[in-house]
Design an enzyme around this catalytic site. Structure first.
Site, PDB file in Angstrom:
ATOM      1  N   GLU A 212      36.149  33.880  35.153  1.00  0.00           N
ATOM      2  CA  GLU A 212      34.863  33.999  34.451  1.00  0.00           C
ATOM      3  C   GLU A 212      33.792  33.096  35.049  1.00  0.00           C
ATOM      4  O   GLU A 212      32.608  33.389  34.963  1.00  0.00           O
ATOM      5  CB  GLU A 212      35.012  33.604  32.974  1.00  0.00           C
ATOM      6  CG  GLU A 212      36.337  33.935  32.335  1.00  0.00           C
ATOM      7  CD  GLU A 212      36.432  35.339  31.761  1.00  0.00           C
ATOM      8  OE1 GLU A 212      35.392  35.942  31.483  1.00  0.00           O
ATOM      9  OE2 GLU A 212      37.561  35.826  31.609  1.00  0.00           O
TER      10      GLU A 212
ATOM     11  N   GLY B 198      42.945  43.451  39.413  1.00  0.00           N
ATOM     12  CA  GLY B 198      42.104  43.351  40.597  1.00  0.00           C
ATOM     13  C   GLY B 198      41.902  41.912  41.013  1.00  0.00           C
ATOM     14  O   GLY B 198      41.266  41.615  42.027  1.00  0.00           O
TER      15      GLY B 198
HETATM   16 MO1  MOS Z   1      37.834  38.673  30.352  1.00  0.00          MO
HETATM   17  S1  MOS Z   1      36.175  39.265  29.365  1.00  0.00           S
HETATM   18  O1  MOS Z   1      38.212  37.420  29.342  1.00  0.00           O
HETATM   19  O2  MOS Z   1      38.785  40.004  30.525  1.00  0.00           O
END
Ligand code: MOS
Length: 756
Positions: free
Chosen positions: A722, A467
């Protein structure tokens, strides 16, 4: 205006898979058309600790369409227990024995002609248990605690100077405890696995963030040759860390398919997803900050506690980041793990910064309040170009530029500092901010690129688009390097028969995959250029190969002579194909082999020898808290981020915005409730596991701060998956403090915490 045509890295480009997704043409794991598939339904443990002493299966066997029932008695000896996430110990399973490690553990698999028959039969399976009292979480009788450094040899607790002494001597002190709850990823796509055998060869369709790791782990578990396992995951409906490793369901379904000599498809329920996959464990933090009266940090201590299962030593250890975020010469940290009767947790966006920065960035706000210093100014005076533990310079660090840009866009200068001093009728207005950061790591990856004389290219790499827009940035990188438009590049990903594309997690994927795609493309260009400059029939004969560029379907000098691509490529025999791989600097030895055996050969951003690599951001939040009912609303949020090269601003913005919204969700809504007596999850569905809807989210503004980093990796990519989440928990809590004067140190922050 975004467009699908332009090629260059950095040009806003629409998702190349957008049409397939909105028309339903995109095939997710359980959409794969598998002829003659039988359907599986899981029976999961009703107890959290103890043993399975027997099954009553007669009623289930009488259900029309029932084919087979698997239990530990039927599969024992055929399978090895899978590793816990990150290779930290073993995970929890009854594949090998009758032991129940947690509630909701798979104890039987029912296979039938239809999903409905399998479900009906599964509900008629009676399991007899020898039950013991479970320990659910922190403070439950029976949990056992150990330092992470004792449990994992490679674990390090960063420290420097003498934090204890410096804290005692500090003019200003903050000491506080913070808590974050259990959370589940809840991707929209359920946890599914379809397995089919053709002789000794096993094919697995399963949504995954790392198909090569699933292949390697399943081969190990079932004792198969690596070449005899193929894992396909073309599209993934959300990962967030939940599909990064392997869980025991895959082996169960593979064994079921082998027993009945027929493909088997599992689509686990939403509730089962809470216990057969991973989750974010609850955390606790003890933070001490000591500073001078004018706000300079003198001492920083951060101790964390994380829950894990009994057999695993899994933990995320965010002190690797919190120890290094600010200039401070006395730092002490420790991470502890607490074993409970629970399923093994795993990586959840953003591990580990989301929970650990909540603690540190809340404490920084408390320090700003105590010293009556503006929170932005407190970050400015403690900024550093060098991390304090080993004295390593950041490859680039634009934390303060992010604070300045976000503050200006947000209108921070109009903030009145005292709590509850800004108001709009019955609503108290609060403004808060926090730093965001994530380590910029890179994993080993490989790609095969083929350029045809017709000016089309094909990229093959077992990458994953969960995604994020990975397909599009891969196509853009190839287009950029080969001088093509994006629509001339076909990209094939998500299949372990392709060269390993690394792990789609930890904000590493774009850096890892695009680096090797660019490397392969650059070699294609070199080969063509070398051949042309050596050919008598080329207008480029005798030219220096390095001075040539690929653009507009031709090989050319920046000004002057050129040769059409069909001639230049045709000279090499029709098409040029190059395989490239990248083993990152700082990766462990034997990284090359590790690529092929499913382990992410990873250079962590915080563990390099002479430099440290992190992305940075600053996040500002406005909350409205109703003066009487204490209803909390986030009316707007602004984030500014510096993360090196942004390949595609369209998908980057969307990632960062999604991260910020998830951060609001984590701060105000999300928590998995645990029944402390039974160690069971109480709200394992979307009706009761709260996530925000559109009406819960106000204006979200994302600012991309330009940043060039020549050291981080060849393309200068730091990653953004992230980063957008990391500061949001604290920014929301700090804004709520500013609105109300009430400091909430335990998430989720719900209105009952504000009812004095
Ligand atoms: Mo992410 S939690 O490093 O897929």
């Amino acid at each position: 205006m975004a467009s699908i045509v332009p090629a260059a890295i950095g040009t806003p480009t629409l998702r190349i898979d957008g049409r397939a997704k909105v028309t339903g043409a995109a095939r997710y794991g359980s959409d794969e058309a598998v002829a003659n598939a039988a359907h599986a339904y899981l029976v999961t443990s009703a107890i959290a600790r103890g043993r399975v002493v027997g099954f009553e299966l007669e009623a289930a066997r009488r259900v029309p369409g029932l084919i087979d029932i698997l239990t530990h008695e039927t599969v024992r000896g055929q399978v090895k227990t899978p590793s816990a996430p990150g290779g930290k110990g073993k995970t929890t399973t009854t594949l090998e024995s009758d032991q129940v490690w947690h509630a909701g553990q798979i104890v039987a698999v029912v296979v039938a002609e239809t999903f409905e028959a399998a479900r009906e039969a599964a509900h008629k399976v009676t399991v007899r248990y020898a039950e013991e009292a479970p320990a659910a979480t922190f403070d439950s009788p029976g949990v056992s605690s150990e330092p992470a450094a004792t449990a994992n040899k490679q674990h390090q607790d960063p420290a420097v100077g003498n934090a204890e002494q410096a804290f005692a001597a500090a003019e200003a002190k903050i000491e506080a405890e913070y808590e974050t709850p259990t959370q589940h990823h809840n991707p929209m796509e359920l946890f599914t696995t379809t397995c089919l055998w053709s002789g000794d060869r096993l094919t697995i369709y399963e949504p995954s963030q790392f198909v090569h790791a699933v292949r390697a782990e399943v081969a190990k578990q079932l004792g198969l040759e690596l070449e005899n396992v193929r894992v396909i995951s073309r599209f993934v409906g959300g990962g967030f860390g939940s599909r990064g490793g392997i869980t025991s369901r895959t082996a169960w379904i593979a064994l079921a398919a082998r027993r009945i000599n027929r493909p088997v498809k599992l689509v686990a329920t939403r509730a089962q997803g809470f216990t057969i996959a991973t989750y974010r464990a609850e955390t606790r933090h003890h933070v001490r900050l000591g500073a001078t009266r004018d706000g300079r940090l003198q001492s920083l201590s951060h101790e964390g506690w994380e829950v894990t299962s009994r057999p695993s030593t899994y933990n995320v250890a965010g002190t690797a980041t919190t120890a290094r975020l600010y200039n401070c010469s006395n730092v002490w940290t420790r991470v502890n793990i607490v074993h409970a009767d629970r399923n093994t947790p795993g990586f959840m966006r953003a591990p580990p910064e989301t929970p650990y920065l909540f603690a540190l960035e809340s404490a920084m706000d408390e320090l700003a309040v105590a010293l009556a210093i503006d929170p932005v100014e407190l970050r400015r005076m403690n900024d550093t170009a060098v991390e304090p533990i080993k004295g390593l310079p950041y490859t680039s660090r634009n934390l303060i530029a992010c604070f300045d840009e976000a503050a200006a866009a947000f209108g921070w200068k109009d903030r009145s500092p005292s709590p509850s001093s800004m108001r709009n009728g019955d609503w108290l207005i609060g403004w808060g901010c926090a730093a965001a950061t994530y380590h910029a790591s890179i994993s080993a990856a490989a790609a095969r690129v083929r350029l045809t004389p017709a000016g089309t290219a094909r990229v093959e790499t077992a990458a994953h688009d969960i995604g994020t827009g990975a397909l599009t940035v891969i196509a853009m990188t190839a287009a950029d390097r080969l001088g093509l438009s994006v629509d001339k590049v076909a990209v094939e990903i998500g299949d372990s028969d392709l060269p390993p594309g690394g792990l789609a997690a930890g904000s590493t994927h774009t850096a890892s995959v695009c680096t090797v795609v660019a490397k392969a493309c650059d070699e294609i260009k070199e080969r063509i250029a070398r051949a042309a400059t050596r050919a008598n029939d080329s207008p480029l004969a005798g030219v220096e190969p390095a001075s040539l560029m690929l653009t507009q379907a031709s090989l050319r000098l920046p000004s002057g002579a050129s040769e059409p691509l069909d001639k230049a490529v045709g000279r090499l025999g029709g098409a040029v194909e190059v395989y490239a791989e990248n083993i990152p600097p700082g990766a462990p030895p034997k990284a090359a082999q590790m690529v092929y055996h499913g382990q992410p050969a990873m250079a962590r951003g915080s563990e390099l020898k002479d430099q440290i690599r992190h992305s940075f951001g600053a996040q500002f939040v406005e909350v409205n808290v109703h003066a009487l009912t204490r209803e909390i609303r986030v009316s707007r949020a602004t984030g500014a981020f510096a993360a090196g090269t942004i390949i595609n601003p369209v998908t980057a913005r969307s990632q960062l915005m999604g991260g910020m919204i998830w951060g609001i969700s984590a701060a105000l809504f999300e928590a998995t409730e645990i029944d402390r007596e039974r160690a069971r999850y109480g709200n394992d569905d979307f009706a009761e596991y709260l996530v925000p809807v559109n009406a819960d989210i106000g204006k979200v503004e994302v600012i991309l701060v330009p940043e060039e980093d020549r050291d981080v990796n060849p393309l200068g990519i730091k990653g953004i998956g992230e980063l957008g989440t990391t500061g949001m928990n604290a920014a929301v809590a700090n804004a709520v403090y500013h609105a109300t004067g009430i400091r909430v140190r335990k998430l989720p922050l719900r209105l009952d915490a504000l009812l004095a």
